[in-house]
Design an enzyme around this catalytic site. Structure first.
Site, mmCIF file in Angstrom:
data_model
loop_
_atom_site.group_PDB
_atom_site.id
_atom_site.type_symbol
_atom_site.label_atom_id
_atom_site.label_comp_id
_atom_site.label_asym_id
_atom_site.label_seq_id
_atom_site.Cartn_x
_atom_site.Cartn_y
_atom_site.Cartn_z
ATOM 1 N N LYS A 25 -15.298 -1.157 1.407
ATOM 2 C CA LYS A 25 -14.113 -1.937 1.725
ATOM 3 C C LYS A 25 -13.579 -1.335 3.122
ATOM 4 O O LYS A 25 -13.069 -2.294 3.858
ATOM 5 C CB LYS A 25 -13.091 -1.291 0.853
ATOM 6 C CG LYS A 25 -11.285 -1.741 0.965
ATOM 7 C CD LYS A 25 -10.771 -1.624 -0.681
ATOM 8 C CE LYS A 25 -10.421 -0.074 -0.929
ATOM 9 N NZ LYS A 25 -9.524 0.488 0.024
ATOM 10 N N SER A 26 -13.968 -0.261 3.474
ATOM 11 C CA SER A 26 -13.580 -0.041 4.893
ATOM 12 C C SER A 26 -14.197 -0.411 5.865
ATOM 13 O O SER A 26 -13.575 -1.120 6.765
ATOM 14 C CB SER A 26 -13.632 1.687 5.172
ATOM 15 O OG SER A 26 -12.800 2.536 4.504
ATOM 16 N N GLY A 98 -3.510 -0.607 2.266
ATOM 17 C CA GLY A 98 -3.020 0.309 3.244
ATOM 18 C C GLY A 98 -3.848 0.058 4.441
ATOM 19 O O GLY A 98 -3.292 0.056 5.872
ATOM 20 N N SER A 170 -6.116 11.082 9.051
ATOM 21 C CA SER A 170 -5.913 9.693 8.429
ATOM 22 C C SER A 170 -7.035 8.805 9.490
ATOM 23 O O SER A 170 -6.512 8.549 10.612
ATOM 24 C CB SER A 170 -4.807 9.428 8.446
ATOM 25 O OG SER A 170 -4.601 7.625 8.300
ATOM 26 N N ASP A 318 -10.618 9.517 -1.260
ATOM 27 C CA ASP A 318 -10.527 8.603 -2.453
ATOM 28 C C ASP A 318 -11.059 8.935 -3.654
ATOM 29 O O ASP A 318 -10.827 8.195 -4.598
ATOM 30 C CB ASP A 318 -11.170 7.129 -1.921
ATOM 31 C CG ASP A 318 -10.191 6.684 -0.711
ATOM 32 O OD1 ASP A 318 -9.077 6.886 -0.652
ATOM 33 O OD2 ASP A 318 -10.777 5.981 -0.116
HETATM 34 C C1 S3P Z 1 -9.364 4.431 4.994
HETATM 35 C C2 S3P Z 1 -8.894 5.480 5.129
HETATM 36 C C3 S3P Z 1 -8.183 6.309 4.091
HETATM 37 C C4 S3P Z 1 -8.781 5.970 2.592
HETATM 38 C C5 S3P Z 1 -8.467 4.366 2.403
HETATM 39 C C6 S3P Z 1 -9.413 3.921 3.630
HETATM 40 C C7 S3P Z 1 -9.822 3.549 6.115
HETATM 41 O O1 S3P Z 1 -6.982 6.393 4.155
HETATM 42 O O2 S3P Z 1 -7.797 6.543 1.716
HETATM 43 O O3 S3P Z 1 -8.965 4.189 1.397
HETATM 44 O O4 S3P Z 1 -10.609 2.485 5.773
HETATM 45 O O5 S3P Z 1 -9.587 3.909 7.229
HETATM 46 P P1 S3P Z 1 -6.013 7.371 5.096
HETATM 47 O O6 S3P Z 1 -6.407 7.117 6.606
HETATM 48 O O7 S3P Z 1 -4.628 7.091 4.772
HETATM 49 O O8 S3P Z 1 -6.254 8.575 4.684
#
Ligand code: S3P
Length: 436
Positions: A25-26, A98, A170, A318
């Protein structure tokens, strides 16, 4: 929307098989963004066809980026260049994501036009000052609703580079600042106390943007361009994690998970489960698209409770919902601390897991930044996923080994990250069905 409920029934045979887990996903979010902003045409293979990543693709399409889908999981993206986006007709909808919203805040802060970012009910309750504050100090003008979405991003701001130390670990915050840095005068540097996933840094480099990075530090300057490149998205470790835990807790199981992304900033769960006595072997280690990947072979093992080291928390941020279920099946207590971030994910994951596991008969002592889970015997019952994909899939794991069926309310958001979860789960022996 009506809630989709699932029932996961106890299994009486080991889980077996070889699974191909969908794309990360990222990486999929970022591939779509950077390909859209690049000069030229990029092909993204292994793109996650989840609601979150499709929402990101749709945002770019509505800002003028043409894309083709020759088959599911493949996107041919005709980039418009770093300065080629145009205003969308309406608000940009990030859905449940998010990552979509926080990274887009960085991209949009540098545009000449105004935009509005909106999301679903869960996303609309998540904190955004963690990105709007540093972006404001770069010169961006972003209005929030009391620190939460919608975000109104004013175009035409003149951005300047900053040196930023995020107060929370983060990758989304780091990435938002770096992406605004593409449009800023001078140098932008993010320094992290706990290094987080570095996909933004790696992928910017792959798209030809000069960037210096090492664990915990990334530096770039504005004024360059992104060059189209093809991206192979590895299988998502966080999705694989549900099958890693499933095979670890169902006696006799053995699963092989193909070509899973093994970026060290993602694989903390392996360390935690190994501390608990899990049997996980990595074979066929290689590089794919600049990322380490390998096949995970997971066999059942009797798990022992453990103290999860705080240093490993960002590398498994996660995976805690799944770890809660492993801990419920372990001998003795498992203690999690330093994980307050779990309270501001798609749901308050500490509360959601503690509440559900208690309903299933497990003692859980919750703390502000963690929990102690006392391993025991899982019973059946009805628990709530509270619309959180990872909570839903974690309680499916509980159902595998409970003494009676576990019904899970509100599972529709599994489609945000893992649309074919139910199919793969059934393929390897889960007894899982949607409640009619
Ligand atoms: C992500 C970062 C993480 C993770 C999210 C995906 C990303 O969040 O929990 O599922 O793709 O950069 P945080 O940056 O809020 O820790």
């Amino acid at each position: 929307m009506t809630s989709i409920d699932w029932t996961s029934r106890p299994v009486h045979a080991p889980l077996k098989g070889e699974l191909t887990i969908p794309g990360d996903k990222s990486v999929s979010h970022r591939a779509m963004m950077f390909a859209g902003l690049a000069d030229g045409t990029s092909t993204v293979r292994g793109f996650l066809e989840g609601e979150d990543t499709r929402a990101t693709a749709k945002m770019f399409a509505s800002m003028g980026v043409l894309m083709e889908t020759p088959m599911p999981g493949v996107r041919i993206v005709h980039g418009v260049g770093i300065d080629g986006l145009r205003a969308s007709d309406g608000a940009l909808d990030c859905g449940n994501a998010g990552t979509g919203m926080r990274l887009m805040a960085g991209v949009l802060a540098g545009q000449a036009f105004d935009s509005t970012l909106v999301g679903d009910a869960s996303l609309s309750s998540r904190p955004m000052r963690r990105v709007t504050d540093p972006l404001a100090s770069m010169g961006a003008r972003i209005d929030t609703h009391d620190g939460k979405p919608p975000l109104r991003v004013h175009g035409g701001a003149k951005l300047k580079g900053i040196r930023y130390k995020p107060p929370v670990a983060s990758a989304q915050v780091k990435s938002a600042v770096l992406l605004a840095g593409l449009y800023a005068d001078g140098e932008t540097c993010v320094i992290e106390q706990h290094p987080t996933r570095d996909y933004t840094e790696r992928m910017l480099a792959a798209f030809g943007w000069p960037i210096e990075f090492s664990p915990g530090k990334a530096t770039l300057a504005g004024g360059h361009r992104l060059r189209a490149t093809d991206i192979d998205v590895p299988a998502d470790f966080s999705s694989a994690a549900f099958f890693v835990v499933a095979a670890s807790i169902v006696p006799g199981s053995a699963l092989r998970l193909h070509s899973v992304g093994l970026n060290p900033r993602r694989t903390g769960l392996l360390e935690a489960l190994r501390l608990m006595g899990a049997d996980i072997v990595i074979e066929n280690r290689r590089e794919s698209g600049g990322e380490p990947v390998g096949d995970l072979i997971v066999r059942y093992a009797r798990l022992q409770g453990a103290v999860i080291p705080e240093a490993v928390v960002p590398d498994m941020i996660d995976e805690f919902p799944a770890l809660f279920v492993a801990a419920a099946m372990a001998d003795g207590p498992t203690t999690i601390s330093g994980a307050a971030e779990l309270r501001v994910k798609e749901s308050d994951r500490l509360a959601a897991m503690a509440t559900g596991l208690r309903i299933l008969g497990i003692r859980v002592d919750e703390t502000p930044d963690g929990a102690t889970i006392h391993g025991g015997r899982l019973g059946g019952g009805r628990v709530e996923a509270v619309g959180d994909h990872r909570i839903a899939m974690s309680f499916v794991l509980a159902g595998l080994v409970a003494s009676a069926p576990v019904t899970i309310g509100d599972c529709e958001n599994v489609a945000t990250s893992f649309p074919n979860f139910m199919d793969l789960a059934r393929e390897c022996g889960f007894n899982l069905a949607q409640v009619p």
